[in-house]
Design an enzyme around this catalytic site. Structure first.
Site, mmCIF file in Angstrom:
data_model
loop_
_atom_site.group_PDB
_atom_site.id
_atom_site.type_symbol
_atom_site.label_atom_id
_atom_site.label_comp_id
_atom_site.label_asym_id
_atom_site.label_seq_id
_atom_site.Cartn_x
_atom_site.Cartn_y
_atom_site.Cartn_z
ATOM 1 N N ARG A 157 64.778 37.172 -19.761
ATOM 2 C CA ARG A 157 64.655 35.703 -19.724
ATOM 3 C C ARG A 157 63.851 35.146 -20.904
ATOM 4 O O ARG A 157 63.190 34.123 -20.767
ATOM 5 C CB ARG A 157 64.010 35.213 -18.427
ATOM 6 C CG ARG A 157 64.863 35.405 -17.202
ATOM 7 C CD ARG A 157 65.913 34.317 -17.080
ATOM 8 N NE ARG A 157 66.900 34.670 -16.072
ATOM 9 C CZ ARG A 157 66.849 34.297 -14.806
ATOM 10 N NH1 ARG A 157 65.886 33.517 -14.395
ATOM 11 N NH2 ARG A 157 67.773 34.678 -13.968
ATOM 12 N N ARG A 193 63.139 28.589 -19.514
ATOM 13 C CA ARG A 193 62.384 27.348 -19.298
ATOM 14 C C ARG A 193 60.935 27.333 -19.756
ATOM 15 O O ARG A 193 60.333 26.272 -19.831
ATOM 16 C CB ARG A 193 62.448 26.970 -17.816
ATOM 17 C CG ARG A 193 63.781 26.379 -17.437
ATOM 18 C CD ARG A 193 63.938 26.361 -15.947
ATOM 19 N NE ARG A 193 63.864 27.724 -15.447
ATOM 20 C CZ ARG A 193 63.899 28.066 -14.176
ATOM 21 N NH1 ARG A 193 63.956 27.128 -13.259
ATOM 22 N NH2 ARG A 193 63.856 29.323 -13.809
ATOM 23 N N ASP A 235 74.700 33.957 -17.841
ATOM 24 C CA ASP A 235 74.135 34.311 -16.545
ATOM 25 C C ASP A 235 75.015 35.371 -15.913
ATOM 26 O O ASP A 235 76.221 35.419 -16.188
ATOM 27 C CB ASP A 235 74.053 33.078 -15.628
ATOM 28 C CG ASP A 235 73.115 33.335 -14.463
ATOM 29 O OD1 ASP A 235 71.910 33.088 -14.615
ATOM 30 O OD2 ASP A 235 73.581 33.813 -13.415
HETATM 31 O O1 CP3 Z 1 67.120 35.243 -21.769
HETATM 32 C C1 CP3 Z 1 67.838 35.964 -21.041
HETATM 33 O O2 CP3 Z 1 67.395 36.896 -20.351
HETATM 34 C C2 CP3 Z 1 69.337 35.765 -21.080
HETATM 35 C C3 CP3 Z 1 69.911 34.905 -20.117
HETATM 36 C C4 CP3 Z 1 69.924 35.245 -18.639
HETATM 37 C C5 CP3 Z 1 69.870 34.210 -17.650
HETATM 38 N N1 CP3 Z 1 70.080 34.804 -16.439
HETATM 39 C C6 CP3 Z 1 69.694 32.791 -17.930
HETATM 40 C C7 CP3 Z 1 69.205 31.901 -16.860
HETATM 41 C C8 CP3 Z 1 70.092 36.462 -17.971
HETATM 42 C C9 CP3 Z 1 70.150 37.883 -18.529
HETATM 43 C C10 CP3 Z 1 70.187 36.161 -16.570
HETATM 44 C C11 CP3 Z 1 70.418 37.187 -15.541
HETATM 45 C C12 CP3 Z 1 70.375 36.805 -14.127
HETATM 46 N N2 CP3 Z 1 70.771 35.637 -13.549
HETATM 47 C C13 CP3 Z 1 69.982 37.681 -13.082
HETATM 48 C C14 CP3 Z 1 69.561 39.117 -13.256
HETATM 49 C C15 CP3 Z 1 68.176 39.221 -13.765
HETATM 50 C C16 CP3 Z 1 67.128 38.769 -12.804
HETATM 51 O O3 CP3 Z 1 66.479 37.761 -13.127
HETATM 52 O O4 CP3 Z 1 66.982 39.402 -11.775
HETATM 53 C C17 CP3 Z 1 70.101 36.985 -11.862
HETATM 54 C C18 CP3 Z 1 69.771 37.508 -10.484
HETATM 55 C C19 CP3 Z 1 70.619 35.690 -12.170
HETATM 56 C C20 CP3 Z 1 70.963 34.599 -11.217
HETATM 57 C C21 CP3 Z 1 70.164 33.388 -11.468
HETATM 58 N N3 CP3 Z 1 70.330 32.549 -12.536
HETATM 59 C C22 CP3 Z 1 69.105 32.881 -10.663
HETATM 60 C C23 CP3 Z 1 68.606 33.500 -9.373
HETATM 61 C C24 CP3 Z 1 68.670 31.716 -11.286
HETATM 62 C C25 CP3 Z 1 67.650 30.743 -10.743
HETATM 63 C C26 CP3 Z 1 66.292 31.289 -10.826
HETATM 64 C C27 CP3 Z 1 65.637 30.855 -12.095
HETATM 65 O O5 CP3 Z 1 65.044 31.678 -12.780
HETATM 66 O O6 CP3 Z 1 65.736 29.645 -12.340
HETATM 67 C C28 CP3 Z 1 69.402 31.548 -12.481
HETATM 68 C C29 CP3 Z 1 69.255 30.472 -13.470
HETATM 69 C C30 CP3 Z 1 69.021 30.859 -14.888
HETATM 70 N N4 CP3 Z 1 69.661 31.855 -15.564
HETATM 71 C C31 CP3 Z 1 68.115 30.211 -15.786
HETATM 72 C C32 CP3 Z 1 68.236 30.862 -17.022
HETATM 73 C C33 CP3 Z 1 67.534 30.523 -18.296
HETATM 74 C C34 CP3 Z 1 67.280 28.990 -15.461
HETATM 75 C C35 CP3 Z 1 68.237 27.863 -15.369
HETATM 76 C C36 CP3 Z 1 67.687 26.516 -15.689
HETATM 77 O O7 CP3 Z 1 67.718 26.150 -16.880
HETATM 78 O O8 CP3 Z 1 67.304 25.840 -14.736
#
Ligand code: CP3
Length: 366
Positions: A28, A32, A78
């Site tokens: 990540r 944010r 994602d």
């Molecule tokens: O920078 C990076 O790592 C690359 C981008 C990336 C995102 N999601 C962007 C994102 C990657 C590799 C992921 C993987 C992801 N997404 C996983 C596996 C890794 C982990 O965290 O366990 C999972 C389970 C998800 C599903 C997901 N996407 C959730 C549960 C959420 C909400 C929780 C949160 O952190 O807000 C997201 C949203 C998400 N994916 C955001 C980002 C930058 C935040 C979205 C926003 O801008 O509001």
């Protein structure tokens, strides 16, 4: 066409070859906690509008590399874009996390699924990969990724985030044949998806099994590991992906590390609930390790971040094959200056550790 990477620490460490210091990137890292991420997300209107626009996705992937001396870029996307492409329609409402407009509610929802067409439904991901590679100009390698079949199934069945994914676990318990049907389609979809990312230019691949640790001890092999092995076997003979290192991260599944180490992956991600010394022992030096600073440490004062980073590096010890990372994604409340502190300490201390490495550890073999 194939100019060498200017910084190949990540790829060398994945192959457990010697490096001048320990490479570091953060799960990540584009997200944010960065004000420039929040600004572009505001401009795009929603997370999905950001992720589906290759120019935005490229800019966001590169944002942390503008600020920090990171050793890898990761595709901005994602794990849930794959089920979105399968027709479940992903959306995010502020503060709610991911949701599907059409979650899997009945058996016919599952039997109607098929592997999405990578060139049609997921073209925007491949376009983003190509753009990022071009913009990176070989500065650092680009990591492509996907969710594991089990973790994707959790969200597809539940329809949203959950603490226990009880419906997905119930499907495995009560209707295992249907669960396996779903996991088969997902394993095939993930294999095609990662192969397409490799073809588009990804230089390393990662699979996130974020919810592997929710499965009962005796069910992990049947509902998660089996499909991870299947994907790895498919990628080993895939024209595009077979040369690429693959990092597998099964969060909360440390009991299974020794089996995961024989799955055919190059490296294992490790969460922060065990030490890297314990993980090395469990994996018998079969794979490189990625991790595993407690993400909460990033909120601590800089001198604590530095000392905790050193203890992670010390725990891995004086051997090649460590990629520094957090034990899970960086949280939105982290001060970006703390990230700079962490990277500085990992590179500085990682370098000094090597001054006392045993000469023979050039190319490490156990
Ligand atoms: O920078 C990076 O790592 C690359 C981008 C990336 C995102 N999601 C962007 C994102 C990657 C590799 C992921 C993987 C992801 N997404 C996983 C596996 C890794 C982990 O965290 O366990 C999972 C389970 C998800 C599903 C997901 N996407 C959730 C549960 C959420 C909400 C929780 C949160 O952190 O807000 C997201 C949203 C998400 N994916 C955001 C980002 C930058 C935040 C979205 C926003 O801008 O509001």
């Amino acid at each position: 066409m194939n100019t060498p990477l200017k910084n190949d620490r990540l790829l060398r460490a994945l192959r457990r070859q010697a490096t001048d210091t320990t490479p570091i990137w953060l799960m990540r890292q584009a997200g944010r906690y960065l004000p420039e991420y929040r600004a572009i997300r505001e401009r795009a209107g929603s997370f999905m509008a950001l992720a589906k626009n290759p120019h935005y996705a490229c800019e966001v992937s590169l944002q942390p590399l503008v600020r920090f001396d990171l050793d890898a870029a990761i595709l901005f996307s994602d794990i849930l874009t794959l089920p979105d492409a399968m027709g479940l329609e992903l959306f995010f409402t502020p503060g709610e996390g991911p949701q599907f407009a059409r979650p899997l509610r009945k058996a016919s929802d599952i039997t109607a699924l098929s592997v999405p067409d990578m060139d049609a439904e997921l073209r925007y991901v491949m376009d983003a990969v190509q753009l990022i590679r071009r913009e990176l100009n070989e500065r650092v390698p680009l990591i492509g990724f996907a969710g594991s079949p089990w973790t994707l199934a959790c969200y597809m069945i539940e329809g949203r985030s959950s603490h226990d994914f009880a419906s997905a676990l119930a499907l495995c318990r009560n209707e295992p044949t249907l669960a396996h049907h779903l996991l088969e389609i997902l394993a095939s979809s993930v294999s095609h998806y990662l192969s397409a990312q490799a073809a588009a230019g990804a230089q390393a691949l990662m699979i996130f099994d974020t919810w592997g640790g929710l499965l009962p001890q005796t069910a992990f092999d049947e509902f998660s590991l089996r499909y991870l092995r299947q994907i790895l076997a498919t990628l080993t003979s895939d024209r595009h992906a077979r040369e690429l290192p693959l990092i597998l991260f099964a969060k909360g599944a440390n009991w299974h590390l020794s089996k995961l180490a024989t799955s055919g992956c190059t490296a294992l991600g490790v969460d922060w609930t065990i030490t890297l010394a314990q993980a090395r022992h469990a994996t018998a030096n079969r794979v490189a390790l990625q991790g595993n600073l407690d993400p909460a440490v990033m909120r601590a004062p800089p001198h604590i971040i530095r000392s905790q980073a050193r203890s992670v590096l010390d725990s891995y010890g004086k051997h090649p094959g460590h990629i520094f990372n957090l034990g899970h994604g960086i949280t939105p409340d982290v001060n970006p200056e703390h990230v700079a502190v962490l990277i500085d300490e990992v590179h500085r201390y990682g370098h000094t550790l090597r001054e006392t490495w045993i000469e023979s550890s050039q190319d490490f073999s156990p």
